[in-house]
Design a protein around this motif. Sequence first.
Motif, PDB file in Angstrom:
ATOM      1  N   ASN A  64      39.634 103.702  32.842  1.00  0.00           N
ATOM      2  CA  ASN A  64      39.355 104.834  33.730  1.00  0.00           C
ATOM      3  C   ASN A  64      38.173 104.592  34.655  1.00  0.00           C
ATOM      4  O   ASN A  64      38.027 105.282  35.671  1.00  0.00           O
ATOM      5  N   SER A  65      37.342 103.616  34.311  1.00  0.00           N
ATOM      6  CA  SER A  65      36.136 103.355  35.103  1.00  0.00           C
ATOM      7  C   SER A  65      36.326 102.115  35.968  1.00  0.00           C
ATOM      8  O   SER A  65      37.089 101.204  35.633  1.00  0.00           O
ATOM      9  N   ALA A  66      35.596 102.088  37.072  1.00  0.00           N
ATOM     10  CA  ALA A  66      35.636 100.925  37.953  1.00  0.00           C
ATOM     11  C   ALA A  66      35.008  99.717  37.260  1.00  0.00           C
ATOM     12  O   ALA A  66      34.098  99.856  36.429  1.00  0.00           O
ATOM     13  N   ILE A  67      35.500  98.518  37.590  1.00  0.00           N
ATOM     14  CA  ILE A  67      34.921  97.271  37.093  1.00  0.00           C
ATOM     15  C   ILE A  67      34.255  96.589  38.283  1.00  0.00           C
ATOM     16  O   ILE A  67      34.913  96.246  39.269  1.00  0.00           O
ATOM     17  N   ASP A  68      32.954  96.396  38.199  1.00  0.00           N
ATOM     18  CA  ASP A  68      32.206  95.793  39.292  1.00  0.00           C
ATOM     19  C   ASP A  68      32.059  94.289  39.072  1.00  0.00           C
ATOM     20  O   ASP A  68      31.980  93.812  37.934  1.00  0.00           O
ATOM     21  N   GLY A  69      31.994  93.562  40.169  1.00  0.00           N
ATOM     22  CA  GLY A  69      31.746  92.119  40.097  1.00  0.00           C
ATOM     23  C   GLY A  69      32.823  91.347  39.386  1.00  0.00           C
ATOM     24  O   GLY A  69      32.536  90.490  38.548  1.00  0.00           O
ATOM     25  N   VAL A  70      34.075  91.614  39.715  1.00  0.00           N
ATOM     26  CA  VAL A  70      35.183  90.885  39.095  1.00  0.00           C
ATOM     27  C   VAL A  70      35.227  89.462  39.659  1.00  0.00           C
ATOM     28  O   VAL A  70      35.251  89.263  40.878  1.00  0.00           O
ATOM     29  N   ILE A 123      35.518  90.003  43.577  1.00  0.00           N
ATOM     30  CA  ILE A 123      35.850  91.333  44.087  1.00  0.00           C
ATOM     31  C   ILE A 123      34.683  92.253  43.743  1.00  0.00           C
ATOM     32  O   ILE A 123      34.299  92.368  42.572  1.00  0.00           O
ATOM     33  N   ALA A 124      34.128  92.893  44.760  1.00  0.00           N
ATOM     34  CA  ALA A 124      32.939  93.715  44.539  1.00  0.00           C
ATOM     35  C   ALA A 124      33.187  94.799  43.508  1.00  0.00           C
ATOM     36  O   ALA A 124      32.383  94.996  42.589  1.00  0.00           O
ATOM     37  N   SER A 125      34.298  95.516  43.618  1.00  0.00           N
ATOM     38  CA  SER A 125      34.571  96.592  42.667  1.00  0.00           C
ATOM     39  C   SER A 125      36.074  96.859  42.636  1.00  0.00           C
ATOM     40  O   SER A 125      36.715  96.968  43.681  1.00  0.00           O
ATOM     41  N   LEU A 126      36.594  96.972  41.424  1.00  0.00           N
ATOM     42  CA  LEU A 126      38.005  97.288  41.230  1.00  0.00           C
ATOM     43  C   LEU A 126      38.086  98.669  40.581  1.00  0.00           C
ATOM     44  O   LEU A 126      37.665  98.850  39.440  1.00  0.00           O
ATOM     45  N   PRO A 127      38.587  99.662  41.303  1.00  0.00           N
ATOM     46  CA  PRO A 127      38.596 101.038  40.786  1.00  0.00           C
ATOM     47  C   PRO A 127      39.378 101.155  39.477  1.00  0.00           C
ATOM     48  O   PRO A 127      40.235 100.328  39.154  1.00  0.00           O
ATOM     49  N   GLY A 128      39.064 102.228  38.735  1.00  0.00           N
ATOM     50  CA  GLY A 128      39.792 102.496  37.510  1.00  0.00           C
ATOM     51  C   GLY A 128      41.252 102.806  37.782  1.00  0.00           C
ATOM     52  O   GLY A 128      41.611 103.346  38.827  1.00  0.00           O
ATOM     53  N   THR A 154      50.135  72.699  36.485  1.00  0.00           N
ATOM     54  CA  THR A 154      49.879  73.933  35.750  1.00  0.00           C
ATOM     55  C   THR A 154      48.515  74.482  36.143  1.00  0.00           C
ATOM     56  O   THR A 154      47.495  73.813  35.965  1.00  0.00           O
ATOM     57  N   ASN A 155      48.522  75.670  36.722  1.00  0.00           N
ATOM     58  CA  ASN A 155      47.289  76.359  37.086  1.00  0.00           C
ATOM     59  C   ASN A 155      46.872  77.311  35.973  1.00  0.00           C
ATOM     60  O   ASN A 155      47.705  78.020  35.417  1.00  0.00           O
ATOM     61  N   THR A 156      45.588  77.351  35.710  1.00  0.00           N
ATOM     62  CA  THR A 156      45.029  78.353  34.806  1.00  0.00           C
ATOM     63  C   THR A 156      44.103  79.251  35.605  1.00  0.00           C
ATOM     64  O   THR A 156      43.242  78.769  36.352  1.00  0.00           O
ATOM     65  N   VAL A 157      44.283  80.552  35.487  1.00  0.00           N
ATOM     66  CA  VAL A 157      43.434  81.509  36.189  1.00  0.00           C
ATOM     67  C   VAL A 157      42.761  82.402  35.161  1.00  0.00           C
ATOM     68  O   VAL A 157      43.389  82.825  34.169  1.00  0.00           O
ATOM     69  N   LEU A 158      41.472  82.638  35.341  1.00  0.00           N
ATOM     70  CA  LEU A 158      40.672  83.450  34.414  1.00  0.00           C
ATOM     71  C   LEU A 158      39.979  84.551  35.196  1.00  0.00           C
ATOM     72  O   LEU A 158      39.374  84.288  36.239  1.00  0.00           O
ATOM     73  N   ALA A 159      40.084  85.765  34.700  1.00  0.00           N
ATOM     74  CA  ALA A 159      39.433  86.924  35.329  1.00  0.00           C
ATOM     75  C   ALA A 159      38.402  87.499  34.362  1.00  0.00           C
ATOM     76  O   ALA A 159      38.696  87.711  33.178  1.00  0.00           O
ATOM     77  N   ASP A 160      37.203  87.756  34.861  1.00  0.00           N
ATOM     78  CA  ASP A 160      36.124  88.247  34.003  1.00  0.00           C
ATOM     79  C   ASP A 160      35.173  89.090  34.835  1.00  0.00           C
ATOM     80  O   ASP A 160      35.210  89.092  36.073  1.00  0.00           O
ATOM     81  N   ALA A 161      34.314  89.820  34.156  1.00  0.00           N
ATOM     82  CA  ALA A 161      33.266  90.612  34.793  1.00  0.00           C
ATOM     83  C   ALA A 161      32.207  90.924  33.754  1.00  0.00           C
ATOM     84  O   ALA A 161      32.490  90.941  32.548  1.00  0.00           O
ATOM     85  N   ASP A 162      30.984  91.153  34.197  1.00  0.00           N
ATOM     86  CA  ASP A 162      29.906  91.492  33.266  1.00  0.00           C
ATOM     87  C   ASP A 162      30.235  92.792  32.533  1.00  0.00           C
ATOM     88  O   ASP A 162      30.718  93.763  33.133  1.00  0.00           O
ATOM     89  N   GLY A 163      29.947  92.779  31.243  1.00  0.00           N
ATOM     90  CA  GLY A 163      30.125  93.989  30.444  1.00  0.00           C
ATOM     91  C   GLY A 163      31.502  94.150  29.837  1.00  0.00           C
ATOM     92  O   GLY A 163      31.718  95.086  29.048  1.00  0.00           O
ATOM     93  N   LEU A 164      32.450  93.260  30.160  1.00  0.00           N
ATOM     94  CA  LEU A 164      33.783  93.362  29.554  1.00  0.00           C
ATOM     95  C   LEU A 164      33.758  92.762  28.157  1.00  0.00           C
ATOM     96  O   LEU A 164      33.059  91.781  27.888  1.00  0.00           O
ATOM     97  N   CYS A 165      34.566  93.310  27.276  1.00  0.00           N
ATOM     98  CA  CYS A 165      34.612  92.787  25.913  1.00  0.00           C
ATOM     99  C   CYS A 165      35.376  91.477  25.839  1.00  0.00           C
ATOM    100  O   CYS A 165      35.228  90.724  24.868  1.00  0.00           O
ATOM    101  N   GLU A 166      36.202  91.185  26.842  1.00  0.00           N
ATOM    102  CA  GLU A 166      36.932  89.924  26.872  1.00  0.00           C
ATOM    103  C   GLU A 166      37.424  89.644  28.284  1.00  0.00           C
ATOM    104  O   GLU A 166      37.566  90.533  29.119  1.00  0.00           O
ATOM    105  N   SER A 167      37.658  88.364  28.543  1.00  0.00           N
ATOM    106  CA  SER A 167      38.250  87.950  29.818  1.00  0.00           C
ATOM    107  C   SER A 167      39.769  87.923  29.675  1.00  0.00           C
ATOM    108  O   SER A 167      40.314  88.071  28.587  1.00  0.00           O
ATOM    109  N   SER A 168      40.433  87.739  30.809  1.00  0.00           N
ATOM    110  CA  SER A 168      41.894  87.680  30.815  1.00  0.00           C
ATOM    111  C   SER A 168      42.333  86.360  31.439  1.00  0.00           C
ATOM    112  O   SER A 168      41.755  85.927  32.445  1.00  0.00           O
TER     113      SER A 168
END
Length: 292
Positions: A64-70, A123-128, A154-168
């Motif tokens: 529900n909350s925005a994720i900043d600094g993705v 990405i500066a901010s990703l809305p909820g 084979t490409n591997t892509v990782l998405a993360d941001a500060d404060g997340l419990c895990e990356s994807s």
Amino acid sequence: MAQNIENRAQITFNYGNVQGASAASNLATTTLQGPLNVIKNSLNTSYSANDELTYIITLENTGNSAIDGVVVTDNLGRFTPPNMTQPVTPLTYIGPAQLYINGVLSNQLATDVTATGELQFTIASLPGNSNAIIVYIVQVNEYAPLSVDFGSITNTVLADADGLCESSVDTNTIAVLEAADVRLIKQMSPDPVVCGEQITYTINMYNYGNIPATNVQLTDVFSPAPENISVYVNGTLLSDGYTYDEATGTLTLPAIADESSIIPAATYTRDIQTGIVTTQPGAVSVVITGTI
């Protein structure tokens, strides 16, 4: 990547004359999942040398909350080839990259290529409760595997941001195109040629592809038509197996194409010091001589 959580409760108790009795609960389980999900796709189903490829990264913020600094990192297919200790990167970012948030073009995407050759988007901010799509173009470079045996990226892509419990994390694999890539180079000599003397036609057929070209049939129409021709294939004089119509100057080689008439596949060699792949095309040489 989602994390499994397991939990079991225990109690100790007394009853009657019994001291220190205990009991344990069942094992409760749940899955810890971060709000950020990433999916990597390609518009291309295969690749050849020097191709341009279009990739799409889809991000979902299920919270529900925005994720900043993705920060989204694509390793551009980085891998360590056999017999090498240093990795190579088979794709080169050429751009442009575009970001769409909930289907609307956004200008808040920053793009960088790191010192290790990885591609990084911020990405500066990703809305909820939103989704984002990054579309970008890369090019197959000199480090890409081209043979059928080892041909995939084979490409591997990782998405993360500060404060997340895990990356994807997600991966995407594209196979090399299995195809013959035939090119012809023709020469005539001497130049100039004197009427009544011998002329030589040299036709070199090269296959830069990773599978043989089969049922090959060469047709050449000479004007003016030479007389008393001789035909050589890879240096061997042919006594038959072709047709030549002197009236029209038409040579057909072989007369009937079959599986034995091929141009071999190319061979690919990777330099174990630089990692660069070089291509040695399969080749067939045809030389025709005659009096003109």
